[in-house]
Design an enzyme around this catalytic site. Sequence first.
Site, PDB file in Angstrom:
ATOM      1  CB  SER A  11      44.174  44.033  43.779  1.00 12.27           C
ATOM      2  OG  SER A  11      44.750  45.120  44.771  1.00 12.27           O
ATOM      3  CE  LYS A  12      44.326  38.500  51.197  1.00 13.27           C
ATOM      4  NZ  LYS A  12      43.032  38.105  51.227  1.00 13.27           N
ATOM      5  NE  ARG A  13      45.817  48.717  45.436  1.00  8.68           N
ATOM      6  CZ  ARG A  13      45.968  48.181  44.183  1.00  8.68           C
ATOM      7  NH1 ARG A  13      46.358  46.999  44.104  1.00  8.68           N
ATOM      8  NH2 ARG A  13      45.509  48.808  43.086  1.00  8.68           N
TER       9      ARG A  13
END
Length: 459
Positions: free
Chosen positions: A231-233
């Site tokens: 994910s973006k994290r």
Amino acid sequence: MSQKSPRVRFAPSPTGALHIGGARTALYNWLVARGSGGAFVLRIEDTDRERSTPENVAQIIDALEWLELDWDEGPLSQAERADRHREVIEELVAAGKAYPDPATSEDVRKWKEEHGNIGYRGEPRDVEGAAIRLRMPDEGETVVDDVIRGPVRFENRLADDLVIARGDGSPVYNFAVAVDDADMGITEVIRGDDHLSNTPKQLAVLAAMGAPAPRYAHLPLLHGPDGKKLSKRHGAASVQELRDSGYLPAAVRNYLALLGWGTDDDTTILSTDELVSRFSVDRVGRSSAVFDEKKLRWLNGRYMRDMPLDEYVERVAERLELEGRTVADRDALREACAIAQDKAQTLAEVWPLIAFCFEDPVDDEKAWSKVMKPEVEPALARALEVLRETDPWNAATLEERLEPLVEELGVKARDLYQPLRVAITGTTVSPGIFDSLAVLGTERTLARVEAALSRLRGA
């Protein structure tokens, strides 16, 4: 996979940017096509009309073009094939293989109260008219002979008759996908394993049409270094973010190819031609691969260091233009790039390393307070004396003249060179100090060191 020249497809839904997992799927399909003389079809699955915007389609095409993944057919619109989908629905109903079912969402609710989640998986909508269902076998099992996972079995008794059209007549996703694959002669379906549960439904549609089934290869989804779904994290999430971060398309292709696949000899650096000749879906592993941007940065740095200098300068110039900067003197830019090439790992890192060659030193108060303490003043003053007498002004001579100062002053090398670095660049990070001094030139170097000494002395 198939012995004949394969026809593969990349079929993204244009509901947002092309994420890294989708980019890997596109790359694997492209490598199969290019390595076998097959065809790569780009099909936009845009039946979700609210989210499938022209802007999202443009983002996907832009991402594929940046990755340099060209296609042989397309981009084809699934939505524009609605008439063909309805035609097949009518044929299946006429043949008794499908039937109208006026079930409403209330019926679904009651069914689930009694039977749990078994059945009604097509999610018929509460609209006027009848949904169309495909007759599914009640016994036995559907076996997906997956190239990566091996045989995957689905019990037919657990599947309700498949909804293939909603009450308003619009075809559902799994039906449209199967019809499109059949009509386009797709022989190999390479996609994420989040689609594995869709496969028996699509096989049922193909069987009802009397169409041959393609071979399926379901790729394990990507994870981050923490073992959780990517994910973006975990860093850059989309292809555009990788581009904006300064990565090179060739390095991204190389890295994405290795996320789940590898060569017999575990080679890490692979040109695109090598990827095309060596890639095989049969060697993709079953376990989730880990996308680690630190490893991508390392690989990208290798690509940047190995790039011919003239090409490196062109890539940097393009990057600067995107950032709204223009360096008119291409020779000066070439000199600056030459000393930064071994240090920068992405295109975005180049300008901070070479900006001092074209602009006044940055005012980095943190760097100044860390390095430019009163006790460095004698060493910097002595270095200025030596610099004033240095001739010719080049990296070799500068190193020859400055190195003896370390022993003369009784200091560590960093206690001499870091104050010089901060004086001429304003920061603690730059290309090699002798190269930096040489490229900056005599006049600007002396002026900046003099200014730094004046500031140190409180003048």
